[in-house]
Design a protein around this motif. Structure first.
Motif, mmCIF file in Angstrom:
data_model
loop_
_atom_site.group_PDB
_atom_site.id
_atom_site.type_symbol
_atom_site.label_atom_id
_atom_site.label_comp_id
_atom_site.label_asym_id
_atom_site.label_seq_id
_atom_site.Cartn_x
_atom_site.Cartn_y
_atom_site.Cartn_z
ATOM 1 N N ALA A 1 0.849 -1.192 0.000
ATOM 2 C CA ALA A 1 0.000 0.000 0.000
ATOM 3 C C ALA A 1 0.883 1.240 0.000
ATOM 4 C CB ALA A 1 -0.921 0.004 1.223
ATOM 5 N N LYS A 2 0.238 2.408 -0.107
ATOM 6 C CA LYS A 2 0.918 3.691 0.017
ATOM 7 C C LYS A 2 0.237 4.474 1.140
ATOM 8 C CE LYS A 2 0.037 5.004 -4.114
ATOM 9 N NZ LYS A 2 -0.078 5.406 -5.532
ATOM 10 N N LEU A 3 1.018 4.865 2.122
ATOM 11 C CA LEU A 3 0.504 5.661 3.232
ATOM 12 C C LEU A 3 0.896 7.112 3.000
ATOM 13 C CD1 LEU A 3 -0.663 6.153 6.058
ATOM 14 C CD2 LEU A 3 1.536 5.391 7.008
ATOM 15 N N SER A 4 -0.099 7.975 2.803
ATOM 16 C CA SER A 4 0.154 9.394 2.553
ATOM 17 C C SER A 4 -0.516 10.230 3.630
ATOM 18 C CB SER A 4 -0.394 9.808 1.184
ATOM 19 O OG SER A 4 0.163 9.028 0.145
ATOM 20 N N VAL A 5 0.166 11.281 4.043
ATOM 21 C CA VAL A 5 -0.399 12.181 5.048
ATOM 22 C C VAL A 5 -0.271 13.622 4.583
ATOM 23 C CG1 VAL A 5 0.123 10.615 6.955
ATOM 24 C CG2 VAL A 5 1.768 12.405 6.341
ATOM 25 N N TRP A 6 -1.168 14.470 5.101
ATOM 26 C CA TRP A 6 -1.130 15.910 4.808
ATOM 27 C C TRP A 6 -1.139 16.683 6.121
ATOM 28 C CZ3 TRP A 6 -4.142 20.013 6.240
ATOM 29 C CH2 TRP A 6 -3.920 21.230 5.573
ATOM 30 N N GLY A 7 -0.371 17.756 6.165
ATOM 31 C CA GLY A 7 -0.382 18.649 7.314
ATOM 32 C C GLY A 7 -0.335 20.085 6.862
ATOM 33 N N LYS A 8 -0.676 20.994 7.749
ATOM 34 C CA LYS A 8 -0.683 22.417 7.383
ATOM 35 C C LYS A 8 0.736 22.923 7.111
ATOM 36 C CE LYS A 8 -0.654 24.244 12.149
ATOM 37 N NZ LYS A 8 -0.576 22.960 12.843
ATOM 38 N N ASP A 9 1.742 22.210 7.662
ATOM 39 C CA ASP A 9 3.140 22.509 7.378
ATOM 40 C C ASP A 9 3.929 21.209 7.468
ATOM 41 O OD1 ASP A 9 3.535 22.006 10.142
ATOM 42 O OD2 ASP A 9 3.282 24.133 10.617
ATOM 43 N N ARG A 10 5.227 21.285 7.184
ATOM 44 C CA ARG A 10 6.046 20.065 7.130
ATOM 45 C C ARG A 10 6.138 19.385 8.492
ATOM 46 N NH1 ARG A 10 11.672 18.376 6.904
ATOM 47 N NH2 ARG A 10 11.894 16.750 5.305
ATOM 48 N N HIS A 11 6.258 20.171 9.555
ATOM 49 C CA HIS A 11 6.338 19.597 10.901
ATOM 50 C C HIS A 11 5.089 18.780 11.216
ATOM 51 C CE1 HIS A 11 7.166 19.147 15.171
ATOM 52 N NE2 HIS A 11 5.965 19.640 15.434
ATOM 53 N N GLU A 12 3.922 19.345 10.938
ATOM 54 C CA GLU A 12 2.693 18.611 11.215
ATOM 55 C C GLU A 12 2.593 17.351 10.366
ATOM 56 O OE1 GLU A 12 -1.619 20.071 12.238
ATOM 57 O OE2 GLU A 12 -1.453 19.974 10.042
ATOM 58 N N ALA A 13 3.044 17.424 9.103
ATOM 59 C CA ALA A 13 3.004 16.248 8.229
ATOM 60 C C ALA A 13 3.894 15.132 8.782
ATOM 61 C CB ALA A 13 3.427 16.622 6.810
ATOM 62 N N ILE A 14 5.085 15.473 9.278
ATOM 63 C CA ILE A 14 5.981 14.471 9.852
ATOM 64 C C ILE A 14 5.349 13.838 11.090
ATOM 65 C CG2 ILE A 14 8.177 14.143 11.057
ATOM 66 C CD1 ILE A 14 9.410 16.226 9.156
ATOM 67 N N GLN A 15 4.796 14.668 11.961
ATOM 68 C CA GLN A 15 4.162 14.147 13.168
ATOM 69 C C GLN A 15 2.961 13.263 12.830
ATOM 70 O OE1 GLN A 15 7.007 15.064 15.050
ATOM 71 N NE2 GLN A 15 5.383 14.710 16.563
ATOM 72 N N ARG A 16 2.221 13.662 11.827
ATOM 73 C CA ARG A 16 1.048 12.872 11.417
ATOM 74 C C ARG A 16 1.466 11.535 10.827
ATOM 75 N NH1 ARG A 16 -3.350 16.578 9.242
ATOM 76 N NH2 ARG A 16 -3.799 16.636 11.476
#
Length: 494
Positions: free
Chosen positions: A386-401
């Protein structure tokens, strides 16, 4: 366009089916022996058996795909990625049968699919290129002289194909001729074309690609970039969008170069122009992929554009629904490819049954998936689960998510890249954006994920204990349970 056939399998077939259904278009899946019960077969409106499990007998068989198209009377074919997606012979076969390919013309595919002809086109339009040869090399004496002129280290590359096949890095002259023979042999075996060329090798660049869309009316746009520098065996494992180190000015220059190539080859549909970027942020054209990329979800997450729907609209002759001014970068996205591979053993593929399989969810999480619990990961195809993709309001949030989503993703029975993803998210070189294509070589060792493995083992043991506890016999006696059921039935009928 009322019905399309997806000439592919797995998560990309499901992803195309979903967009088609949202557009009111019915879908046809194709499947091999190994995929009789696959999820993409279940999602489609129709399914056609096309042969034995090996790809050469099924998904790579042009004649069987064409026959399936005729049998189901489809209007068009979406090739996904891999298999026949960049094969000009397949595009020509469809053209001959008056079946629309949801992709570029066979001419554009042929021109840009060959790295040498693509480099010549780039050179003609003054797009930055690394120093190298502009024609196929077969004579060993000429090759050695060219290598000396370019200077070591040298990269030997197959003119056709991709995926790291027919590619050799040569650090010094002593190894050159032997590596040249190996590259030619591998290219011949993988692509039926032993043509190779030479290129100056940059030891630790960033791999950055530009997503493009172009219609049949001369309109084209770029949807910014993705960085794909976390790689093993020249194949991507983690991608992010946008690239954390590009300036707006460099981004615009790269986008303009990509569109210049699109216009030069009369390209239509979705495509990706790939570049390498050195530590001074100088960029050089690498190649063009004339199809949808595996990592397209992160572009969709930062732009809000459904690339598959755009592909289908373009194939129907419609004008692009967007202009360059309409597209903006919104937040940050990261993708982790969940491969059935063992990162502790040089990422060697693994196969077997998914004993436990639970995908993450929640805000900003997207999983492009093709498996369910109890399914088998086959030896016949790419080991991506599979492919796990995440979105965040900025790069830090995306990494944490991404870190949170990885902890929610549960897989047992097959070795996989989840723990490797955790290692990358926590690494300073990834967190500050300074990483490059040598990340795994420089930073990763099998011991790096020992602690992650211990955590996963503890979780698995707890889960197994709770499962077994749930399966234990009810402490009520049989007579009590029977009375309980009888009382319920009696009360229901009274």
């Amino acid at each position: 366009m009322k019905k399309i056939l997806i000439a592919n399998r797995g998560e990309i077939a499901i992803r195309v089916i979903r967009s088609a259904h949202e557009m009111g278009i019915s879908t046809v899946a194709v499947y091999s022996d190994a995929d009789r019960t696959a999820l993409h077969v279940q999602h489609a409106d129709e399914a056609v058996y096309i042969g034995k499990s090996s790809a050469s007998d099924s998904y790579l068989s042009i004649s069987k795909i064409i026959e399936a198209c005729k049998q189901t009377n489809v209007d068009a074919v979406h090739p996904g990625y891999g298999f026949l997606s960049e094969n000009p012979l397949f595009a020509k076969a469809l053209e001959k049968e008056s079946i629309k390919l949801i992709g570029p013309s066979s001419e554009a595919m042929e021109l840009m699919g060959n790295k040498l002809s693509a480099k010549k086109l780039a050179l003609a339009h003054k797009i930055p290129l690394l120093k190298g040869t502009s024609h196929p090399i077969s004579d060993t004496n000429e090759a050695l002289q060219q290598a000396r002129d370019i200077g070591f280290p040298i990269l030997i590359k197959a003119a056709a194909g991709g995926g790291g096949k027919g590619m050799r890095i040569v650090q010094d002259q002593e190894d050159f001729l032997n590596e040249l023979k190996l590259a030619i042999s591998e290219a011949s075996s993988a692509f039926g074309d032993g043509s190779v060329f030479l290129e100056r090798y940059i030891s630790a660049p960033k791999h950055v690609e530009i997503q493009v869309l172009a219609d049949e009316h001369g309109n084209s746009i770029y949807l910014f970039e993705r960085e794909c520098s976390i790689q093993r065996r020249h194949q991507k494992v983690i991608e992010e969008a946008p690239c954390s180190v590009l300036t707006p000015a460099i981004r615009e220059k790269m986008g303009k170069c990509a569109l210049d190539l699109v216009k030069a080859c009369n390209y239509t549909g979705a495509g990706t122009v790939e570049f390498i970027v050195d530590n001074q942020l100088n960029f050089y054209f690498l190649e063009m992929n004339t199809r949808l990329q595996v990592e397209h979800p992160i572009t969709e997450l930062i732009t809000g554009v459904d690339l598959v729907k755009e592909q289908i609209n373009i194939a129907q002759g419609k004008v692009l629904s967007l202009t360059q001014e309409d597209v903006n970068i919104q937040g940050h996205a990261i993708e982790l490819r969940i491969y059935a591979e063992d990162p502790k053993n040089n990422f060697l593929p693994d196969t077997g049954m998914l004993d436990n399989y639970k995908i993450p969810s929640g805000p900003g999480v997207r999983v492009d998936n093709a498996y369910d619990i109890g399914m088998e990961v086959s030896v016949y195809y790419d080991p991506m689960i599979a492919k796990l993709s995440v979105w965040g309001k900025d790069r830090h949030e995306a990494i944490q998510r991404m870190k949170r989503a990885i902890t929610e993703y549960k897989i047992t029975g097959i070795k996989n890249t989840l723990n490797f993803g955790s290692f990358v998210m926590d690494h300073p070189a990834f967190q500050d954006g300074s990483y490059n294509t040598k990340f795994i070589d420089i930073h990763f060792q099998s011991e790096s994920i020992e602690n992650c493995d211990k955590d996963a083992l503890i979780s698995a043991l707890i889960g197994n204990y709770l499962f077994k506890k749930k399966q234990q016999p009810d402490p009520l006696s049989n007579s009590q349970k029977n009375n309980s059921r009888s009382n319920w039935r009696r009360n229901r009928t009274n």
